[in-house]
Motif scaffolding. Structure first.
Motif, mmCIF file in Angstrom:
data_model
loop_
_atom_site.group_PDB
_atom_site.id
_atom_site.type_symbol
_atom_site.label_atom_id
_atom_site.label_comp_id
_atom_site.label_asym_id
_atom_site.label_seq_id
_atom_site.Cartn_x
_atom_site.Cartn_y
_atom_site.Cartn_z
ATOM 1 N N ALA A 85 0.822 -1.167 -0.021
ATOM 2 C CA ALA A 85 0.127 -0.100 -0.177
ATOM 3 C C ALA A 85 0.917 1.161 0.168
ATOM 4 N N ALA A 86 2.215 1.015 0.669
ATOM 5 C CA ALA A 86 2.930 2.382 0.678
ATOM 6 C C ALA A 86 3.730 2.515 -0.782
ATOM 7 N N ALA A 87 3.910 1.178 -1.279
ATOM 8 C CA ALA A 87 4.747 1.335 -2.614
ATOM 9 C C ALA A 87 3.946 1.946 -3.978
ATOM 10 N N GLY A 88 2.637 1.606 -3.762
ATOM 11 C CA GLY A 88 2.022 2.223 -5.049
ATOM 12 C C GLY A 88 0.628 1.997 -4.953
ATOM 13 N N ARG A 89 -0.198 2.419 -6.087
ATOM 14 C CA ARG A 89 -1.896 2.307 -6.061
ATOM 15 C C ARG A 89 -2.086 0.727 -6.135
ATOM 16 N N LEU A 90 -3.041 0.142 -5.222
ATOM 17 C CA LEU A 90 -3.666 -1.170 -5.371
ATOM 18 C C LEU A 90 -4.895 -1.027 -5.742
ATOM 19 N N SER A 91 -5.451 -1.976 -6.366
ATOM 20 C CA SER A 91 -6.780 -2.194 -6.810
ATOM 21 C C SER A 91 -7.433 -3.099 -5.925
ATOM 22 N N VAL A 92 -8.656 -2.949 -5.187
ATOM 23 C CA VAL A 92 -9.131 -3.708 -4.219
ATOM 24 C C VAL A 92 -10.780 -3.801 -4.786
ATOM 25 N N TYR A 93 -11.343 -4.900 -4.384
ATOM 26 C CA TYR A 93 -12.723 -5.462 -4.815
ATOM 27 C C TYR A 93 -13.274 -5.667 -3.449
ATOM 28 N N CYS A 94 -14.557 -5.645 -3.462
ATOM 29 C CA CYS A 94 -15.524 -6.321 -2.531
ATOM 30 C C CYS A 94 -16.754 -6.734 -3.216
ATOM 31 N N PHE A 240 -11.379 -13.630 -7.914
ATOM 32 C CA PHE A 240 -10.183 -13.169 -7.631
ATOM 33 C C PHE A 240 -9.157 -13.456 -8.463
ATOM 34 N N VAL A 241 -9.232 -14.597 -9.075
ATOM 35 C CA VAL A 241 -8.063 -14.879 -10.246
ATOM 36 C C VAL A 241 -8.258 -14.143 -11.515
ATOM 37 N N HIS A 242 -9.392 -13.867 -11.779
ATOM 38 C CA HIS A 242 -10.122 -13.213 -12.971
ATOM 39 C C HIS A 242 -9.599 -11.659 -12.886
ATOM 40 N N LEU A 243 -10.077 -11.339 -11.929
ATOM 41 C CA LEU A 243 -9.842 -9.662 -11.565
ATOM 42 C C LEU A 243 -8.398 -9.529 -11.400
ATOM 43 N N CYS A 244 -7.512 -10.291 -10.943
ATOM 44 C CA CYS A 244 -6.057 -10.053 -10.844
ATOM 45 C C CYS A 244 -5.544 -9.956 -12.346
ATOM 46 N N ARG A 245 -5.862 -11.196 -12.773
ATOM 47 C CA ARG A 245 -5.321 -11.463 -14.296
ATOM 48 C C ARG A 245 -5.670 -10.239 -15.047
ATOM 49 N N VAL A 251 -6.149 -6.962 -3.967
ATOM 50 C CA VAL A 251 -6.559 -7.028 -2.685
ATOM 51 C C VAL A 251 -8.217 -7.198 -2.709
ATOM 52 N N GLN A 252 -8.850 -8.332 -1.839
ATOM 53 C CA GLN A 252 -9.947 -8.719 -1.752
ATOM 54 C C GLN A 252 -10.744 -8.227 -0.268
ATOM 55 N N ILE A 253 -11.523 -7.579 -0.009
ATOM 56 C CA ILE A 253 -12.118 -7.214 1.242
ATOM 57 C C ILE A 253 -13.331 -8.115 1.392
ATOM 58 N N GLY A 254 -13.650 -8.326 2.574
ATOM 59 C CA GLY A 254 -14.903 -8.677 2.905
ATOM 60 C C GLY A 254 -15.252 -8.942 4.315
ATOM 61 N N GLY A 255 -16.748 -9.238 4.700
ATOM 62 C CA GLY A 255 -17.140 -9.668 6.053
ATOM 63 C C GLY A 255 -16.202 -10.666 6.321
ATOM 64 N N SER A 256 -16.177 -10.714 8.040
ATOM 65 C CA SER A 256 -15.459 -11.669 8.690
ATOM 66 C C SER A 256 -15.722 -13.114 8.305
ATOM 67 N N ASP A 257 -17.120 -13.371 7.743
ATOM 68 C CA ASP A 257 -17.497 -14.779 7.612
ATOM 69 C C ASP A 257 -16.928 -15.051 5.868
ATOM 70 N N GLU A 279 6.480 -16.403 -10.925
ATOM 71 C CA GLU A 279 5.530 -16.168 -9.618
ATOM 72 C C GLU A 279 4.522 -15.576 -9.588
ATOM 73 N N ALA A 280 3.530 -16.058 -8.840
ATOM 74 C CA ALA A 280 2.221 -15.536 -9.121
ATOM 75 C C ALA A 280 2.197 -14.027 -8.283
ATOM 76 N N PRO A 281 1.399 -13.351 -8.944
ATOM 77 C CA PRO A 281 1.332 -11.809 -8.135
ATOM 78 C C PRO A 281 1.011 -12.027 -6.845
ATOM 79 N N ALA A 282 1.559 -11.027 -6.262
ATOM 80 C CA ALA A 282 1.485 -10.973 -4.437
ATOM 81 C C ALA A 282 -0.056 -10.298 -4.202
ATOM 82 N N CYS A 283 -0.831 -11.137 -3.839
ATOM 83 C CA CYS A 283 -2.329 -10.727 -3.496
ATOM 84 C C CYS A 283 -2.708 -10.836 -2.130
ATOM 85 N N TYR A 284 -3.595 -10.176 -1.877
ATOM 86 C CA TYR A 284 -4.062 -10.111 -0.266
ATOM 87 C C TYR A 284 -5.371 -10.234 -0.002
ATOM 88 N N GLY A 285 -5.834 -10.766 0.993
ATOM 89 C CA GLY A 285 -7.179 -10.673 1.637
ATOM 90 C C GLY A 285 -7.303 -9.950 3.092
#
Length: 492
Positions: A85-94, A240-245, A251-257, A279-285
């Motif tokens: 997040a400090a290094a550059g712009r991220l795309s995040v989805y919900c 997540f795979v499709h959106l990343c590629r 980044v994917q966000i969501g409720g705790s469930d 190497e796969a892209p570094a992705c986060y939840g």
């Protein structure tokens, strides 16, 4: 996805206790002082020995900001996400599944977190579950969801898409990354079953899928779980795979469930987009907590049903009133989680609540105003405030039909034929709607100055209701004293 959030079975990570400071916003509107906000984040105590990382262009780091506001439950790799997040712009989805034609208050957390990412310089993506809504998410469910018709799903997708665009675009700060709203039916609609098995199912491990809390809980229940719902995590994982590629989403966000579904996605990204030679892209939840009150009950539900975000489902006035009536025990948490007020301002309100001379519900009023403005805009907030004022004891609000319709559910009402109202003594009308026991009692109250017609005091004991007194030709608000009000609907 988000429409039915539940408590996560996993505890929050220890790093979730770190505090930071947000950007200074005036309600849902961005103001200056970005450097001051970044300094506040840097001064916040951290769980690790290193200081919190700054965000883009001197803005706060989104992870520190969300943590400070109680909006983080779990993160797949906290330190890596902070560095990214400090290094550059991220795309995040919900994601939002179309199980109804509106989202409700519990879903608002996902929208708020997307908005915070955007305000910290990252790109928000709202994903409509046009495909996954046809399957049903088992997360947090004890029974399988009812199957909706194709027509109902399409209607819901359109309605929720318009709602998300309205809220996120209207509240976008100047020069912020644009909001994107996508539909996963666009890539699943043309994918055949055999193709899905070959390209996705081949990389899934049944043992891992069965170990997910949402699946294990349902398998242990009397009803069990269908194969359809069992595969839901693969569908969301492939999103997540499709959106990343295809869109560079990391980044994917969501409720705790949603933790199990999100980690299914990060695992599929490693398997499908990585390999021996790359190497796969570094992705986060990242998950946020369930929105619950101090007694553990879910916010967003009331005796009358869900607290919907769409004005067609629930008026801005009633939405405002729900928030205005939250308890003192819950209001500070909601101010942190649902508004964009700077934390020092929230803390000042919290301190004022404990101080002598505090005016009751001051914090609740601020909460209701900020959240109603975010969801319904300035016009919706003005409508809610006008309707609220109209029902106050002794209110002098100039009434119109729209305002009276807003308060219709909160004031007793009665219906009378036009001939029984227009041209009739006001005392007779008051008896007919049972606001007074007799005509003499009504006339006495009028003479004493205790009767109001459309919030205007009536001073003539024998006052006759005129056609021009009927608001929009069909409504009257009659009050006996300052508190006892009755809405009269005219029927032909």
């Amino acid at each position: 996805m988000l429409l039915q959030q539940r408590l996560a079975s996993r505890p929050a990570r220890a790093a979730g206790s770190r505090r930071g400071r947000p950007l200074p916003f005036q309600g849902s509107r961005l103001v200056s002082h970005v450097a001051a906000a970044a300094a506040e984040v840097a001064e916040a105590p951290a769980a690790s020995t290193s200081a919190p990382l700054a965000g883009l262009d001197g803005r706060p780091n989104i992870v520190s900001l969300l943590r400070a506001r109680g909006l983080i439950q779990e993160v797949t790799n906290t330190e890596e996400l902070e560095r990214a997040a400090a290094a550059g712009r991220l795309s995040v989805y919900c994601g939002f599944d179309p199980t109804a034609d509106s989202l409700h208050l519990g879903n608002l957390l996902g929208i708020v977190v997307l908005a915070w990412f955007q305000r910290c310089g990252h790109e928000p993506v709202a994903l409509l579950g046009g495909a996954t809504g046809r399957v049903g998410d088992p997360s947090g469910r004890s029974t399988e969801r009812p199957v909706l018709s194709e027509e109902q799903i399409e209607h819901n997708v359109t309605s929720i898409g318009n709602l998300l665009r309205g809220i996120l675009v209207r509240n976008s700060p100047p020069d912020a990354p644009a909001v994107r709203v996508l539909n996963n039916l666009d890539w699943f609609g043309s994918m055949g079953f055999l193709t899905f098995l070959r390209e996705v199912g081949k990389f899934a491990r049944v043992g891992t899928m069965m170990a997910k809390d949402s699946v294990r809980t349902r398998m242990e229940s009397e009803q069990g779980i269908s194969f359809t719902e069992f595969t839901y995590q693969l569908l969301q994982g492939y999103d997540f795979v499709h959106l990343c590629r295809e869109h560079g989403v990391r980044v994917q966000i969501g409720g705790s469930d949603q933790w199990g579904n999100i980690t299914a996605g990060t695992d599929l990204i490693r398997r499908l987009l990585g390999g021996e030679d790359k190497e796969a892209p570094a992705c986060y939840g990242l998950t946020f907590p369930l929105l619950v009150d101090s007694e553990g009950r879910k916010f967003g539900k009331s005796v009358g049903g869900a607290i919907w975000l769409a004005a067609e489902r629930l008026s801005p006035y009633k939405f405002y009133q729900y928030l205005f009536q939250v308890t003192d025990a819950d209001v500070v948490k909601l101010l942190k989680m649902l508004t964009f007020l700077p934390l020092p301002e929230v803390e000042a309100l919290e301190a004022a609540m404990r101080a002598p001379g505090y005016v009751p519900n001051t914090a609740q009023k601020r909460l209701a105003e900020e959240v109603t403005r975010f969801v319904h805009g300035e016009e919706g907030l003005a409508q809610a405030l006008k309707a609220t004022e109209a029902l106050k004891p002794g209110a002098a609000t100039q009434l119109d039909a729209a305002t009276l319709e807003e308060v219709a559910g909160d004031a007793p009402s009665a219906s009378l034929p036009r001939a029984s109202v227009a041209g009739a003594p006001l005392a007779d009308v008051m008896v007919a709607i049972k606001l007074q026991p007799s005509k003499s009692a009504a006339r006495k109250l009028i003479k004493g100055g205790g009767v109001y017609l459309n919030n205007a005091k009536v001073v003539e004991e024998l006052y006759v209701v005129r056609p021009e007194d009927l608001i929009d030709g069909r409504l009257l608000l009659v009050a006996a004293g300052k508190k006892n009000k009755m809405l009269v609907r005219i029927v032909d």
